[in-house]
Design an enzyme around this catalytic site. Sequence first.
Site, PDB file in Angstrom:
ATOM      1  CG  PHE A   1      11.566   1.814   9.502  1.00 42.36           C
ATOM      2  CD1 PHE A   1      11.605   0.627   8.794  1.00 42.36           C
ATOM      3  CD2 PHE A   1      10.335   2.416   9.739  1.00 42.36           C
ATOM      4  CE1 PHE A   1      10.436   0.039   8.326  1.00 42.36           C
ATOM      5  CE2 PHE A   1       9.158   1.831   9.279  1.00 42.36           C
ATOM      6  CZ  PHE A   1       9.212   0.638   8.576  1.00 42.36           C
TER       7      PHE A   1
ATOM      8  CB  THR B   1       9.600  -6.580  -2.218  1.00 38.05           C
ATOM      9  OG1 THR B   1       9.602  -6.878  -0.826  1.00 38.05           O
ATOM     10  CG2 THR B   1       8.177  -6.394  -2.701  1.00 38.05           C
ATOM     11  CG  LEU B   2      12.427  -4.345  -7.777  1.00 38.36           C
ATOM     12  CD1 LEU B   2      11.068  -4.014  -8.380  1.00 38.36           C
ATOM     13  CD2 LEU B   2      13.314  -3.102  -7.767  1.00 38.36           C
TER      14      LEU B   2
ATOM     15  CE  LYS C   1      15.233   1.784   4.520  1.00 44.02           C
ATOM     16  NZ  LYS C   1      14.660   1.018   5.670  1.00 44.02           N
TER      17      LYS C   1
ATOM     18  NE  ARG D   1      -0.365   2.576   5.052  1.00 42.74           N
ATOM     19  CZ  ARG D   1       0.495   1.661   4.597  1.00 42.74           C
ATOM     20  NH1 ARG D   1       1.413   2.021   3.735  1.00 42.74           N
ATOM     21  NH2 ARG D   1       0.422   0.412   5.015  1.00 42.74           N
TER      22      ARG D   1
ATOM     23  CG  ASP E   1      14.975  -2.354   3.385  1.00 38.73           C
ATOM     24  OD1 ASP E   1      16.102  -1.895   3.540  1.00 38.73           O
ATOM     25  OD2 ASP E   1      14.353  -2.929   4.296  1.00 38.73           O
ATOM     26  CB  THR E   2      16.362  -6.734   1.540  1.00 33.92           C
ATOM     27  OG1 THR E   2      15.047  -7.085   1.115  1.00 33.92           O
ATOM     28  CG2 THR E   2      16.377  -6.513   3.042  1.00 33.92           C
ATOM     29  N   GLY E   3      15.686  -5.520  -1.391  1.00 31.70           N
ATOM     30  CA  GLY E   3      15.557  -5.818  -2.824  1.00 31.70           C
ATOM     31  C   GLY E   3      14.789  -7.098  -3.101  1.00 31.70           C
TER      32      GLY E   3
ATOM     33  CG  ASP F   1       2.981   1.111   7.059  1.00 29.14           C
ATOM     34  OD1 ASP F   1       3.693   0.747   6.097  1.00 29.14           O
ATOM     35  OD2 ASP F   1       2.512   0.311   7.886  1.00 29.14           O
TER      36      ASP F   1
ATOM     37  NE  ARG G   1      -2.057  -1.527   3.569  1.00 29.71           N
ATOM     38  CZ  ARG G   1      -2.112  -2.776   4.084  1.00 29.71           C
ATOM     39  NH1 ARG G   1      -2.910  -3.673   3.578  1.00 29.71           N
ATOM     40  NH2 ARG G   1      -1.384  -3.121   5.115  1.00 29.71           N
ATOM     41  N   GLY G   2       2.173   1.067   0.176  1.00 28.36           N
ATOM     42  CA  GLY G   2       3.048   2.223   0.323  1.00 28.36           C
ATOM     43  C   GLY G   2       3.141   3.118  -0.900  1.00 28.36           C
TER      44      GLY G   2
ATOM     45  CD  GLU H   1       8.393  -1.909  -4.220  1.00 29.90           C
ATOM     46  OE1 GLU H   1       7.842  -1.192  -3.364  1.00 29.90           O
ATOM     47  OE2 GLU H   1       8.709  -3.088  -4.013  1.00 29.90           O
ATOM     48  CG  ASP H   2       6.835   1.828  -0.681  1.00 27.80           C
ATOM     49  OD1 ASP H   2       7.466   0.886  -1.224  1.00 27.80           O
ATOM     50  OD2 ASP H   2       6.223   1.685   0.398  1.00 27.80           O
TER      51      ASP H   2
HETATM   52  P1  IMP Z   1      12.512  -5.129   0.510  1.00 30.37           P
HETATM   53  O1  IMP Z   1      11.909  -6.399  -0.001  1.00 30.37           O
HETATM   54  O2  IMP Z   1      13.363  -5.377   1.731  1.00 30.37           O
HETATM   55  O3  IMP Z   1      13.234  -4.341  -0.538  1.00 30.37           O
HETATM   56  O4  IMP Z   1      11.335  -4.267   1.071  1.00 30.37           O
HETATM   57  C1  IMP Z   1      10.455  -3.576   0.291  1.00 30.37           C
HETATM   58  C2  IMP Z   1       9.245  -3.175   1.077  1.00 30.37           C
HETATM   59  O5  IMP Z   1       9.507  -3.042   2.484  1.00 30.37           O
HETATM   60  C3  IMP Z   1       8.778  -1.816   0.638  1.00 30.37           C
HETATM   61  O6  IMP Z   1       7.867  -1.908  -0.441  1.00 30.37           O
HETATM   62  C4  IMP Z   1       8.134  -1.265   1.892  1.00 30.37           C
HETATM   63  O7  IMP Z   1       6.788  -1.658   1.957  1.00 30.37           O
HETATM   64  C5  IMP Z   1       8.868  -1.915   3.031  1.00 30.37           C
HETATM   65  N1  IMP Z   1       9.923  -1.041   3.618  1.00 30.37           N
HETATM   66  C6  IMP Z   1      11.262  -1.158   3.498  1.00 30.37           C
HETATM   67  N2  IMP Z   1      11.912  -0.182   4.171  1.00 30.37           N
HETATM   68  C7  IMP Z   1      10.947   0.589   4.710  1.00 30.37           C
HETATM   69  C8  IMP Z   1      10.995   1.787   5.512  1.00 30.37           C
HETATM   70  O8  IMP Z   1      12.053   2.361   5.851  1.00 30.37           O
HETATM   71  N3  IMP Z   1       9.774   2.277   5.882  1.00 30.37           N
HETATM   72  C9  IMP Z   1       8.583   1.712   5.516  1.00 30.37           C
HETATM   73  N4  IMP Z   1       8.506   0.607   4.780  1.00 30.37           N
HETATM   74  C10 IMP Z   1       9.676   0.037   4.372  1.00 30.37           C
END
Ligand code: IMP
Length: 184
Positions: free
Chosen positions: A146, A101-102, A125, A159, A97-99, A153, A37-38, A93-94
Amino acid sequence: MEVLIGSDAIQSRVREIGRQIARDHPAGVPLLIGVLRGCVIFMADLMKSLPIPHEIDFISVSSYEHSSQSSGTPRLVKDIGRDIAGRDVIIVEDIVDTGYTLEFLRRTFLARNPASLKTVALLDKRPRRECPVPIDYIGFEIPDRFVVGYGLDFAERFRHLPYVAALSPEELLPQPTARSVGAA
Ligand code: IMP
């Protein structure tokens, strides 16, 4: 809470990204797929900044489950409602972070044979990246903090803020849920 990126800076960067995406898609009608939802505020502002015809859809992936740490195992919660074969797809994508999800989304969509697949992320990030994924359009690179606001959120809060702010370690302690507040 510390403001990292002010509202005006976000607005002008989003307008620039919109112009850039338009330049890169002179003929096609790209399909923007927002990651719920971000993405919601970013998606809406990006649409208003995109001076070419485009379509939208949304997908929902779960990996955080009310914490500030990714579990690293994305799960499809809600799929898009259309065929993307032959389409120019842009994942919205909002934050990356780790990558994981993408990477999961790219694999999922590439298997459906789009004409092209790009990604736009408001925030990158990068110090936290574990899975190297390509991002075509990046709003801002941010440090390992964070962040909340502009759609992002922490436990469903913050949000609505028009800016991006970093939470302090104390603010990242477990928050009372709506149910626990009501039951008190
Ligand atoms: P990843 O799979 O670790 O890259 O995470 C991606 C998802 O984690 C993003 O789409 C966000 O929903 C959530 N996320 C990662 N870092 C943050 C943050 O600093 N604040 C809020 N949501 C985050």
